[in-house]
Motif scaffolding. Structure first.
Motif, PDB file in Angstrom:
ATOM      1  N   PHE A   6      -9.296  -0.054   4.480  1.00  0.00           N
ATOM      2  CA  PHE A   6      -8.333   0.426   3.486  1.00  0.00           C
ATOM      3  C   PHE A   6      -8.197  -0.570   2.336  1.00  0.00           C
ATOM      4  N   LEU A   7      -8.021  -1.858   2.651  1.00  0.00           N
ATOM      5  CA  LEU A   7      -7.887  -2.864   1.603  1.00  0.00           C
ATOM      6  C   LEU A   7      -9.199  -3.046   0.849  1.00  0.00           C
ATOM      7  N   TYR A   8     -10.324  -2.926   1.545  1.00  0.00           N
ATOM      8  CA  TYR A   8     -11.618  -3.016   0.874  1.00  0.00           C
ATOM      9  C   TYR A   8     -11.749  -1.902  -0.171  1.00  0.00           C
ATOM     10  N   ASN A   9     -11.365  -0.689   0.198  1.00  0.00           N
ATOM     11  CA  ASN A   9     -11.475   0.439  -0.725  1.00  0.00           C
ATOM     12  C   ASN A   9     -10.582   0.253  -1.951  1.00  0.00           C
ATOM     13  N   LEU A  10      -9.428  -0.395  -1.782  1.00  0.00           N
ATOM     14  CA  LEU A  10      -8.518  -0.603  -2.910  1.00  0.00           C
ATOM     15  C   LEU A  10      -9.162  -1.434  -4.016  1.00  0.00           C
ATOM     16  N   HIS A  11     -10.149  -2.255  -3.649  1.00  0.00           N
ATOM     17  CA  HIS A  11     -10.766  -3.144  -4.639  1.00  0.00           C
ATOM     18  C   HIS A  11     -12.192  -2.756  -4.989  1.00  0.00           C
TER      19      HIS A  11
END
Length: 509
Positions: A6-11
């Motif tokens: 999820f955090l990877y996709n945010l960036h």
């Protein structure tokens, strides 16, 4: 749910965080401010100072002066109308917005501001700043010194007020889907940065508490944790609150006071679920003061760079800079920039490194920039070395084409921009030290630095436009950030501009 993904996709894969087929329902959109019903109201007057200069005086404000501080921090400052040309010939669309001095992604303002007030003019208690009507609404009456001191691990009795910055999930999830989580942290940081600067011009100080007992604070404010949660506490004071030995837990504190859940108006009739935001928020919470910590300052060792002209803090009319702050799009106009201007911008932005906070951290966000047409230095990509106030050349060349190609939206012409700043932070988002709370802290710190840079640009007669619509991996490669374990958090083109044609009216007194 895989929160690392999820955090990877945010960036790095934002299409997964905000699907391409996602269509916001603008007819059912939420209001950009929260409206409570039936609470005791304490209105502020419409009189606000139209000029704010630092005079060195330090004093606790009275109630109306507190209102002026809140208005400059997060009040409605103007109404504007912009005409956008449509796809069909002759077609156009009028967009009206209610603007505030801090910028917000999409102009949606997902954050809310609450204040614990300790003043003689009004009852002690927890208030919501009602932005729409410029007043305080009493959410919970009573002295909360001991309760809040336990929540923050600092004695708040030296404070005349304590601000709380929250995030209302739905206010920008309806447009940005899961990508809204990144925006909520950045927007909160921008607001905190504005509060810090405003406090300084009003003659008192503000600090930032990233660590607190989440459930206890949300309970005190009467928030529904499924809808809204506090991201940071901001004590306001003349004398900084002292660290106290606290051995407190959220569950015990919540038992000390009854719940409150004031009625409020929600314009949206259909609110969609946002499980990833709730799960990440759950894992970010602190439930006991024994988990409070401090982080050491990190200093990098770099070779000597190009020295920038000495830069103290800029002296300018803060009120005028707030009024003139502008986010150009296609209206940037290329002009030659002096090295002294670059130094002044970086000197102001670096003040965010030194903000007072409960983690005592510094040096975990850093500044990089691409320069074109700057007097005294070669075109190229640079790293700013705060300790020596200098620029370290990483790669020589005109990178405007590279940066334009890395844009994921065609809303800016970077060929007309002399300075493009990138705020960078750890690729791990401080998760190793602070868990998932580290991610939102990193976003808030990037937001604070962004706002200080934007105010400096405005004071120098330029505009700046914060952007997340860029290829992060491409910009990381430009500065070779992966080798240092860093990544770009936000991109901010800065330069001269010509104002677009629009109709706007001030709401100041």
């Amino acid at each position: 749910m895989n929160l690392e993904k999820f955090l990877y996709n945010l960036h790095y894969d934002t299409d997964q965080a905000s699907p391409p087929n996602w269509q916001p329902d603008w007819e059912d959109a939420p209001l950009p401010y929260k409206l409570y019903r039936g609470l005791p109201a304490f209105p502020f007057t419409g009189d606000v100072p139209l000029s704010l200069q630092k005079n060195g005086e330090r004093h606790i404000p009275d109630f109306q002066r507190l209102g002026q501080f809140l208005w400059y921090s997060y009040g409605l400052s103007e109404v504007s109308q912009v005409i956008y040309e449509g796809e069909d010939p002759g077609a156009s669309e009028v967009h009206q917005s209610q603007r505030r001095y801090p910028p917000s992604g999409g102009g949606l303002y997902p954050n809310e501001l609450y204040v614990y007030v300790r003043m003689a003019e009004v009852p002690e208690g927890i208030y919501h700043y009602d932005t729409a009507h410029h007043r305080l609404l009493l959410v919970r009456e009573g002295n909360a010194d001991e309760y809040l001191s336990s929540c923050l691990g600092h004695d708040v009795t030296s404070c005349f007020a304590v601000g709380f910055v929250s995030a209302v999930f739905w206010k920008n999830f309806f447009k940005y889907n899961e990508f809204s989580y990144r925006l909520q942290g950045l927007d909160a940081g921008v607001l905190i940065g504005q509060m810090e600067e405003t406090a300084d011009y009003f003659g008192f100080s503000a600090s930032v508490h990233y660590q607190f007992l989440d459930k206890a604070v949300n309970h005190l404010l009467g928030l529904d944790p499924m809808e809204e949660r506090v991201y940071a506490a901001v004590p306001l004071f003349l004398e900084a609150p002292q660290v106290m030995k606290a051995d407190a837990g959220s569950e015990e504190l919540c038992q000390e006071i009854p719940p409150v859940r004031p009625a409020r108006y929600e314009r949206s009739k259909r609110i969609l679920p946002y499980p990833a935001l709730l799960e990440t928020s759950d894992l970010s919470e602190m439930d006991h003061s024994r988990f409070f910590t401090t982080l050491p300052m990190r200093k990098g060792e770099y070779p000597a760079g190009i020295p920038l002209p000495p830069a103290g803090r800029l002296r300018y009319d803060f009120a005028e800079a707030c009024r003139n702050r502008y986010s150009p799009e296609m209206d940037f106009r290329l002009g030659k920039i002096s090295l002294g201007t670059v130094g002044a911008l970086l000197g102001e932005a670096s003040a965010a490194f030194r903000h007072t906070n409960d983690l005592e951290l510094s040096g975990r966000t850093s500044m990089y920039l691409c320069c074109y047409n700057v007097e005294g230095i070669r075109n190229g990509a640079y790293q700013y070395i705060m300790e020596s106030h200098s620029l370290r050349l990483l790669s020589e060349g005109d990178f405007r084409f590279y940066l334009q190609e890395a844009m994921t939206l065609d809303n800016l012409n970077l060929y007309q921009v002399p300075l493009t700043f990138h705020i960078a932070g750890e690729r791990s988002h401080m998760i190793d030290e602070l868990g998932y709370r580290g991610y939102r802290i990193q976003q808030m710190e990037a937001g604070m630095m962004t706002q200080k840079l934007l105010l400096a640009a405005s004071a120098l007669g330029m505009g700046g436009h914060p952007l997340l619509g860029f290829d992060v991996n491409a910009c990381d490669r430009l500065y070779d950030l992966q080798r240092e374990g860093k990544t770009c958090l936000i991109q901010i083109p800065v330069g001269p501009y010509e104002s677009r044609i629009w109709l706007k009216g001030s709401l100041r007194g």
